[in-house]
Write a protein that holds these residues in place. Structure first.
Motif, PDB file in Angstrom:
ATOM      1  N   GLN A  34       0.803  -1.223   0.000  1.00 35.81           N
ATOM      2  CA  GLN A  34       0.000   0.000   0.000  1.00 35.81           C
ATOM      3  C   GLN A  34       0.841   1.281   0.000  1.00 35.81           C
ATOM      4  OE1 GLN A  34      -3.423  -0.348  -0.329  1.00 35.81           O
ATOM      5  NE2 GLN A  34      -2.729  -2.460  -0.581  1.00 35.81           N
ATOM      6  N   TRP A  35       2.160   1.163   0.290  1.00 40.42           N
ATOM      7  CA  TRP A  35       2.960   2.390   0.396  1.00 40.42           C
ATOM      8  C   TRP A  35       4.319   2.357  -0.311  1.00 40.42           C
ATOM      9  CZ3 TRP A  35       7.738   1.723   2.408  1.00 40.42           C
ATOM     10  CH2 TRP A  35       7.945   0.647   3.278  1.00 40.42           C
ATOM     11  N   ALA A  36       4.812   1.195  -0.738  1.00 37.28           N
ATOM     12  CA  ALA A  36       6.192   1.069  -1.233  1.00 37.28           C
ATOM     13  C   ALA A  36       6.361   1.519  -2.689  1.00 37.28           C
ATOM     14  CB  ALA A  36       6.679  -0.361  -1.042  1.00 37.28           C
ATOM     15  N   PHE A  37       6.095   2.796  -2.926  1.00 37.99           N
ATOM     16  CA  PHE A  37       6.293   3.401  -4.236  1.00 37.99           C
ATOM     17  C   PHE A  37       6.400   4.907  -4.036  1.00 37.99           C
ATOM     18  CE2 PHE A  37       1.980   2.026  -3.360  1.00 37.99           C
ATOM     19  CZ  PHE A  37       1.249   3.203  -3.394  1.00 37.99           C
ATOM     20  N   ALA A  38       7.044   5.572  -4.997  1.00 38.96           N
ATOM     21  CA  ALA A  38       7.376   6.986  -4.813  1.00 38.96           C
ATOM     22  C   ALA A  38       6.319   7.954  -5.327  1.00 38.96           C
ATOM     23  CB  ALA A  38       8.714   7.284  -5.495  1.00 38.96           C
ATOM     24  N   SER A  39       5.462   7.493  -6.258  1.00 39.67           N
ATOM     25  CA  SER A  39       4.466   8.409  -6.827  1.00 39.67           C
ATOM     26  C   SER A  39       3.199   7.643  -7.191  1.00 39.67           C
ATOM     27  CB  SER A  39       5.035   9.120  -8.059  1.00 39.67           C
ATOM     28  OG  SER A  39       5.336   8.174  -9.069  1.00 39.67           O
ATOM     29  N   HIS A  43       2.936   1.481  -8.303  1.00 46.12           N
ATOM     30  CA  HIS A  43       2.328   0.694  -7.237  1.00 46.12           C
ATOM     31  C   HIS A  43       3.257  -0.455  -6.876  1.00 46.12           C
ATOM     32  CE1 HIS A  43       0.121  -2.447  -9.946  1.00 46.12           C
ATOM     33  NE2 HIS A  43       1.140  -1.932 -10.589  1.00 46.12           N
ATOM     34  N   ALA A  44       2.906  -1.169  -5.831  1.00 47.84           N
ATOM     35  CA  ALA A  44       3.684  -2.327  -5.372  1.00 47.84           C
ATOM     36  C   ALA A  44       2.745  -3.536  -5.363  1.00 47.84           C
ATOM     37  CB  ALA A  44       4.266  -2.061  -3.989  1.00 47.84           C
ATOM     38  N   PRO A  45       2.618  -4.231  -6.506  1.00 48.82           N
ATOM     39  CA  PRO A  45       1.643  -5.308  -6.596  1.00 48.82           C
ATOM     40  C   PRO A  45       1.970  -6.553  -5.771  1.00 48.82           C
ATOM     41  CG  PRO A  45       2.901  -5.141  -8.636  1.00 48.82           C
ATOM     42  CD  PRO A  45       3.296  -3.982  -7.769  1.00 48.82           C
ATOM     43  N   ILE A 130       9.233   7.721  -1.035  1.00 43.52           N
ATOM     44  CA  ILE A 130       8.664   6.457  -0.546  1.00 43.52           C
ATOM     45  C   ILE A 130       8.442   6.539   0.971  1.00 43.52           C
ATOM     46  CG2 ILE A 130       9.111   3.983  -0.212  1.00 43.52           C
ATOM     47  CD1 ILE A 130      10.621   4.127  -2.967  1.00 43.52           C
ATOM     48  N   LEU A 131       9.406   7.089   1.697  1.00 42.55           N
ATOM     49  CA  LEU A 131       9.262   7.237   3.144  1.00 42.55           C
ATOM     50  C   LEU A 131       8.099   8.174   3.481  1.00 42.55           C
ATOM     51  CD1 LEU A 131      10.449   6.386   5.866  1.00 42.55           C
ATOM     52  CD2 LEU A 131      12.040   8.309   5.689  1.00 42.55           C
ATOM     53  N   ASP A 132       7.941   9.236   2.722  1.00 44.46           N
ATOM     54  CA  ASP A 132       6.812  10.152   2.932  1.00 44.46           C
ATOM     55  C   ASP A 132       5.489   9.451   2.645  1.00 44.46           C
ATOM     56  OD1 ASP A 132       8.660  12.125   3.581  1.00 44.46           O
ATOM     57  OD2 ASP A 132       8.499  13.154   1.648  1.00 44.46           O
ATOM     58  N   ASN A 133       5.472   8.609   1.615  1.00 45.03           N
ATOM     59  CA  ASN A 133       4.273   7.843   1.281  1.00 45.03           C
ATOM     60  C   ASN A 133       3.938   6.879   2.428  1.00 45.03           C
ATOM     61  OD1 ASN A 133       2.225   7.476  -0.650  1.00 45.03           O
ATOM     62  ND2 ASN A 133       3.212   5.643  -1.437  1.00 45.03           N
ATOM     63  N   PHE A 134       4.975   6.251   3.010  1.00 43.21           N
ATOM     64  CA  PHE A 134       4.787   5.380   4.168  1.00 43.21           C
ATOM     65  C   PHE A 134       4.173   6.162   5.323  1.00 43.21           C
ATOM     66  CE2 PHE A 134       6.522   3.889   8.250  1.00 43.21           C
ATOM     67  CZ  PHE A 134       5.844   2.670   8.339  1.00 43.21           C
ATOM     68  N   ASN A 135       4.681   7.360   5.568  1.00 41.72           N
ATOM     69  CA  ASN A 135       4.163   8.209   6.642  1.00 41.72           C
ATOM     70  C   ASN A 135       2.670   8.496   6.421  1.00 41.72           C
ATOM     71  OD1 ASN A 135       3.442  10.409   8.309  1.00 41.72           O
ATOM     72  ND2 ASN A 135       5.541  11.150   8.363  1.00 41.72           N
ATOM     73  N   ARG A 136       2.325   8.942   5.216  1.00 43.61           N
ATOM     74  CA  ARG A 136       0.920   9.266   4.913  1.00 43.61           C
ATOM     75  C   ARG A 136       0.016   8.030   5.106  1.00 43.61           C
ATOM     76  NH1 ARG A 136       3.419  12.301   1.047  1.00 43.61           N
ATOM     77  NH2 ARG A 136       3.269  10.687  -0.533  1.00 43.61           N
ATOM     78  N   TYR A 137       0.457   6.898   4.585  1.00 44.28           N
ATOM     79  CA  TYR A 137      -0.351   5.677   4.685  1.00 44.28           C
ATOM     80  C   TYR A 137      -0.550   5.281   6.160  1.00 44.28           C
ATOM     81  CZ  TYR A 137      -1.673   0.798   4.610  1.00 44.28           C
ATOM     82  OH  TYR A 137      -2.309  -0.398   4.847  1.00 44.28           O
ATOM     83  N   THR A 138       0.546   5.287   6.923  1.00 38.22           N
ATOM     84  CA  THR A 138       0.480   4.847   8.326  1.00 38.22           C
ATOM     85  C   THR A 138      -0.400   5.780   9.156  1.00 38.22           C
ATOM     86  OG1 THR A 138       2.689   3.885   8.100  1.00 38.22           O
ATOM     87  CG2 THR A 138       1.872   4.221  10.345  1.00 38.22           C
ATOM     88  N   GLU A 139      -0.261   7.073   8.958  1.00 35.06           N
ATOM     89  CA  GLU A 139      -1.070   8.024   9.744  1.00 35.06           C
ATOM     90  C   GLU A 139      -2.551   7.991   9.352  1.00 35.06           C
ATOM     91  OE1 GLU A 139       0.674  11.922   9.531  1.00 35.06           O
ATOM     92  OE2 GLU A 139       2.272  11.392  10.944  1.00 35.06           O
TER      93      GLU A 139
END
Length: 141
Positions: A34-39, A43-45, A130-139
């Motif tokens: 759900q988060w391991a991609f930069a834009s 996606h991360a299938p 990617i780290l920012d995407n992880f942050n958004r997804y987790t929060e």
């Protein structure tokens, strides 16, 4: 294989979530996809993760239009639950991820060795995205 002088780059984020949740979302395949991609056009299938010292992991990152994909993977060299993950990528580069509790938040500090194909700034920006995407997804979950 030629020995190269690799640059170590450090990126970080602070997530408004307890370390137990951050650890789970970082490591469970159902969250990684759900988060391991930069834009948004990527996606991360697929993700697999054997989270233990000596365990292996792999995440498929792909352009949504099907034009390009690659597997990002390696082997864990050190795992300390809710604190530290260190691994070596398939090409020999080393990565460490430090998780620190800061009250109700968790600071994630990731240090990675760069590869030689792309400019260091581009790599830093991509890993940070990617780290920012992880942050958004987790929060937001």
């Amino acid at each position: 294989m030629t020995t190269t002088n690799r640059t170590a780059v450090t990126i970080e984020t602070t997530i408004q979530a307890p370390v137990s949740k951050v650890w789970e979302y970082w490591n469970k395949p159902e969250h990684i996809t759900q988060w391991a991609f930069a834009s948004e056009d990527w996606h991360a299938p697929k993700a697999e993760n054997d989270l233990r010292t000596g365990g292996k992991f792999s995440t498929t990152m792909a352009a949504k239009d099907g034009s390009f994909s690659f597997d990002f993977g390696g082997e864990y060299t050190d795992v300390k639950e809710n604190k530290l993950i260190e691994y070596t990528l398939g090409d020999g580069r080393k990565v460490s991820v430090l998780f620190s509790t800061m009250g109700d938040s968790t600071k994630v500090v990731q240090t990675f060795e760069t590869e030689e194909e792309n400019p260091v700034e581009m790599q830093r920006d991509g890993w940070q995205a990617i780290l920012d995407n992880f942050n958004r997804y987790t929060e937001s979950h």
